[in-house]
Structure formats: structure tokens, C-alpha cells
Scaffold this motif. Structure first.
Motif, PDB file in Angstrom:
ATOM      1  N   PRO A   1       0.784  -1.293  -0.029  1.00  0.00           N
ATOM      2  CA  PRO A   1      -0.153  -0.020   0.075  1.00  0.00           C
ATOM      3  C   PRO A   1       0.853   1.204  -0.035  1.00  0.00           C
ATOM      4  CG  PRO A   1       0.187  -0.913   2.094  1.00  0.00           C
ATOM      5  CD  PRO A   1       0.910  -1.872   1.191  1.00  0.00           C
ATOM      6  N   PHE A   2       0.469   2.425  -0.779  1.00  0.00           N
ATOM      7  CA  PHE A   2       1.065   3.803  -0.444  1.00  0.00           C
ATOM      8  C   PHE A   2       0.103   4.743  -0.783  1.00  0.00           C
ATOM      9  CE2 PHE A   2       0.952   2.349  -5.152  1.00  0.00           C
ATOM     10  CZ  PHE A   2       1.020   3.738  -5.939  1.00  0.00           C
ATOM     11  N   GLU A   3       0.302   6.025  -1.032  1.00  0.00           N
ATOM     12  CA  GLU A   3      -0.605   7.206  -1.225  1.00  0.00           C
ATOM     13  C   GLU A   3       0.294   8.097  -1.972  1.00  0.00           C
ATOM     14  OE1 GLU A   3      -1.715   9.083   2.521  1.00  0.00           O
ATOM     15  OE2 GLU A   3      -2.587   7.033   2.974  1.00  0.00           O
ATOM     16  N   ASP A   4      -0.468   8.727  -2.916  1.00  0.00           N
ATOM     17  CA  ASP A   4       0.053   9.818  -3.756  1.00  0.00           C
ATOM     18  C   ASP A   4       0.472  11.070  -2.896  1.00  0.00           C
ATOM     19  OD1 ASP A   4      -2.336  11.216  -3.637  1.00  0.00           O
ATOM     20  OD2 ASP A   4      -2.527  11.239  -5.772  1.00  0.00           O
ATOM     21  N   THR A   5       0.936  12.024  -3.625  1.00  0.00           N
ATOM     22  CA  THR A   5       1.162  13.311  -2.814  1.00  0.00           C
ATOM     23  C   THR A   5       0.082  14.101  -2.179  1.00  0.00           C
ATOM     24  OG1 THR A   5       1.258  14.616  -4.720  1.00  0.00           O
ATOM     25  CG2 THR A   5       3.195  13.811  -4.151  1.00  0.00           C
ATOM     26  N   GLU A   6      -1.122  13.657  -2.618  1.00  0.00           N
ATOM     27  CA  GLU A   6      -2.586  14.179  -2.185  1.00  0.00           C
ATOM     28  C   GLU A   6      -3.450  13.113  -1.151  1.00  0.00           C
ATOM     29  OE1 GLU A   6      -3.924  17.610  -5.229  1.00  0.00           O
ATOM     30  OE2 GLU A   6      -3.721  15.641  -6.100  1.00  0.00           O
ATOM     31  N   GLY A   7      -2.815  12.224  -0.884  1.00  0.00           N
ATOM     32  CA  GLY A   7      -3.252  11.345   0.012  1.00  0.00           C
ATOM     33  C   GLY A   7      -4.314  10.209  -0.598  1.00  0.00           C
ATOM     34  N   LEU A   8      -4.198  10.139  -1.892  1.00  0.00           N
ATOM     35  CA  LEU A   8      -5.150   9.047  -2.727  1.00  0.00           C
ATOM     36  C   LEU A   8      -4.484   7.734  -2.323  1.00  0.00           C
ATOM     37  CD1 LEU A   8      -7.081   8.141  -4.717  1.00  0.00           C
ATOM     38  CD2 LEU A   8      -5.186   8.421  -6.333  1.00  0.00           C
ATOM     39  N   ARG A   9      -5.466   6.860  -1.849  1.00  0.00           N
ATOM     40  CA  ARG A   9      -4.823   5.662  -1.567  1.00  0.00           C
ATOM     41  C   ARG A   9      -4.605   4.421  -2.499  1.00  0.00           C
ATOM     42  NH1 ARG A   9      -8.841   4.805   3.788  1.00  0.00           N
ATOM     43  NH2 ARG A   9     -10.134   5.889   2.493  1.00  0.00           N
TER      44      ARG A   9
END
Length: 313
Positions: free
Chosen positions: A118-126
Motif C-alpha cells: 500500500p502507498f499514497e500519492d502526494t494528495e493522500g489518494l490510497r
């Protein structure tokens, strides 16, 4: 009855197109295959990323909304996007890459029966990377050789999509009774559905969660689009949606594909979209994503539209 052959694309909200462009091209190594505008509001960018040609099932799409606030997470929303990578070694490669590039991420775990990161982009999109384990992928997905990521670890396309709802059975009924998805796993508050047996490129996890609905903002998911072959099939599904008591937009010509939209009884926005004609209908493969492409009905407003948009690398 026609069958749904998998995901088509998924659309999100970004506050900053430049930052978004940097992350999905330079960090994830996807190709920007179309730089266009929201056809319903041409003052905002609509960016698509995917494989060499933006094949159906590989497309991540973003609407730029500079006024977008913070997402308040909750239920009755599409809450996570799975992206397929070739192998377990790919997960290890991406974990090291995320550490190097300071991308927020978790540990390698198991999700929907697959090893995952799991990871997130720079705006918190999961998002979550899923080990495809050399399993079948759609034959028309095409590798982009100019990706910043080496080919053996490149993102292949969309995998398992997660939907969180207050009433699981309502969305389950939409997927099973309307679209013919098959339930392949079930627990008290979670179920997994597949449109293609055994394949993650048409898989949806539905989770039950009580509480307030998500308040969308930057990094939230707007809708999930599922695939159909052509307009004939789209018209068929339009009737099915209406026969099940849902309100449909009817067929909408998006130039690059045709589609319709409806909300299920949990308020989840689904799109049904055709495979073609695709992003090469107004561009060569080599030039995909380089210029601002507009559908013909917006072409006469090009000067006005370009003046309202900030330049994008």
C-alpha cells in the motif's frame, strides 16, 4: 447477456495538475496519454495516465480542481485503487523506490489474496500495488518503453478496486444481479467480486463500514468506469440500469469513448464506457499526451480554454 470484461478507467480529483503530472509520470512511470479538459467544465484539466496507448483497464484519470479542499474519509465511497505489477520482486523494487523518493507507503502485506504494497500519492489518494504473479493480463495492454521504470517492474494496469459502503448488500446486488459479477470470497463485513474469473483486472472488494459518508476533496476517487466493447453493448446496459430502477444519464459521447453514468443505492458513481475509439483517434501514438487535445465540439473555444489553463510540462 453481455459480460463485463473488466475495469475501463478510474477518475480522481487533484488540486494541482503539475504536481500530479510529476508523481504519476516521474514516480510511478506511467505515460500521460491524454492532456485534455473536463468536457462538462472546460476550465479544468482532465489528465489520463496509462500504458503505451492508454488502453482500457490501464487508465488513471484526474480532474484538476484548484479549489479542492481536504478529503474527509468515510463510507459510501470508492476508497482504494489496486495497480498490478509483474512479480513479488517488483513489490520489493517499489518499496525501495518509495523509500528513496520519500513516498508514503506501508509494508508488504496480503490484500485480496495477493501480496501487496500500500502507498499514497502526494494528495493522500490510497493506492496499492498487487503482485500479478505472471498471471494473464488483457492482450492489448502495451508496455511503454520510455518509462522511467524498468520494464520488468512497470505497472501493468488496474487491479482490485475497493469500495466502502454503509450497506454491503446493496452494492453487492448491483454487481451480481445487474452486471453478472461473481462473488469469490465473503466474510461478515467484506466481499470480493470478479467480472472475469480469477483475474484482478475486473475485481472489486466491497467493505461494509458504518458512519458518515466521505466528503470528497483532493485525493478522492470520483467514479469507477467498467468496460464494454461498443455502443451496442452500452445501449444494452443502459436498459439494464433503468430496468433495475436506477437513473441513467443515457449514452454520452466523450469522443475518446462513449459512456453512461449512474449511482447505485449506496450513492457510488459508476460509469460504463466503451473500449473505443481510444486516445489515438486524434493523435499519433508517438505524440500521445504532448499537446492539449480537445473533442471537436470544444475546438472552436480552444483559445479561450487555453487562456484559462496554466501551462503543464
Amino acid at each position: 447477456m453481455y459480460k463485463i470484461p473488466g475495469h475501463h478507467h478510474i477518475s480522481m480529483i487533484t488540486k494541482n495538475a503539475q504536481m500530479n503530472n510529476q508523481f504519476y509520470q516521474k514516480v510511478l512511470g506511467l505515460r500521460r496519454v491524454k492532456k485534455t479538459v473536463n468536457q462538462d467544465n472546460p476550465s479544468m484539466y482532465h489528465l489520463f495516465y496509462g500504458d503505451l496507448t492508454g488502453s482500457a483497464g490501464t487508465e488513471l484519470s484526474f480532474f484538476e480542481m484548484p479549489i479542492a479542499g481536504r478529503t474527509t474519509r468515510g463510507t459510501n465511497a470508492i476508497t482504494q485503487i489496486g495497480l498490478l505489477v509483474p512479480s513479488f520482486e517488483s513489490l520489493e523494487y517499489w518499496k525501495k523506490r518509495f523509500e528513496l523518493l520519500d513516498v508514503k507507503h506501508g509494508e508488504i502485506t496480503t490484500y485480496a489474496g495477493r501480496k501487496a504494497l500500500p502507498f499514497e500519492d502526494t494528495e493522500g489518494l490510497r493506492l496499492i500495488l498487487l503482485n500479478n504473479n505472471d498471471e494473464e493480463i488483457p492482450e492489448y495492454w502495451s508496455t511503454w518503453e520510455d518509462s522511467i521504470v524498468e520494464q520488468k517492474h512497470q505497472i501493468l494496469g488496474m487491479g482490485t478496486v475497493e469500495i466502502t459502503v454503509r450497506y454491503l448488500e446493496r452494492t453487492a446486488k448491483t454487481l451480481k444481479d445487474m452486471f453478472g459479477y461473481v462473488e469469490v470470497a465473503r466474510s461478515e463485513k467484506e466481499a470480493i467480486y470478479q467480472s472475469v474469473a480469477g483475474q484482478a483486472f475486473g475485481e472489486i472488494v466491497v467493505k461494509q463500514q458504518e458512519g458518515p459518508s466521505e466528503k470528497p476533496g483532493r485525493g478522492s476517487i470520483h467514479h469507477l468506469a467498467i468496460r464494454v466493447k461498443n455502443e451496442e453493448e452500452l445501449i444494452f446496459w443502459d436498459k439494464v440500469v433503468k430496468d433495475h430502477g436506477f437513473q441513467s444519464t443515457g449514452v454520452v459521447d466523450r469522443f475518446y469513448f462513449q459512456s453512461l453514468y449512474f449511482r447505485d443505492s449506496n450513492g457510488i458513481l459508476f460509469e460504463i464506457a466503451t473500449d473505443g475509439p481510444g486516445f489515438t483517434t486524434d493523435s499519433t501514438i508517438e505524440a500521445l499526451g504532448e499537446n492539449l487535445d480537445l473533442p471537436p465540439f470544444l475546438e472552436e473555444k480552444r483559445s479561450e480554454i487555453e487562456a484559462s489553463l496554466k501551462p503543464l510540462d
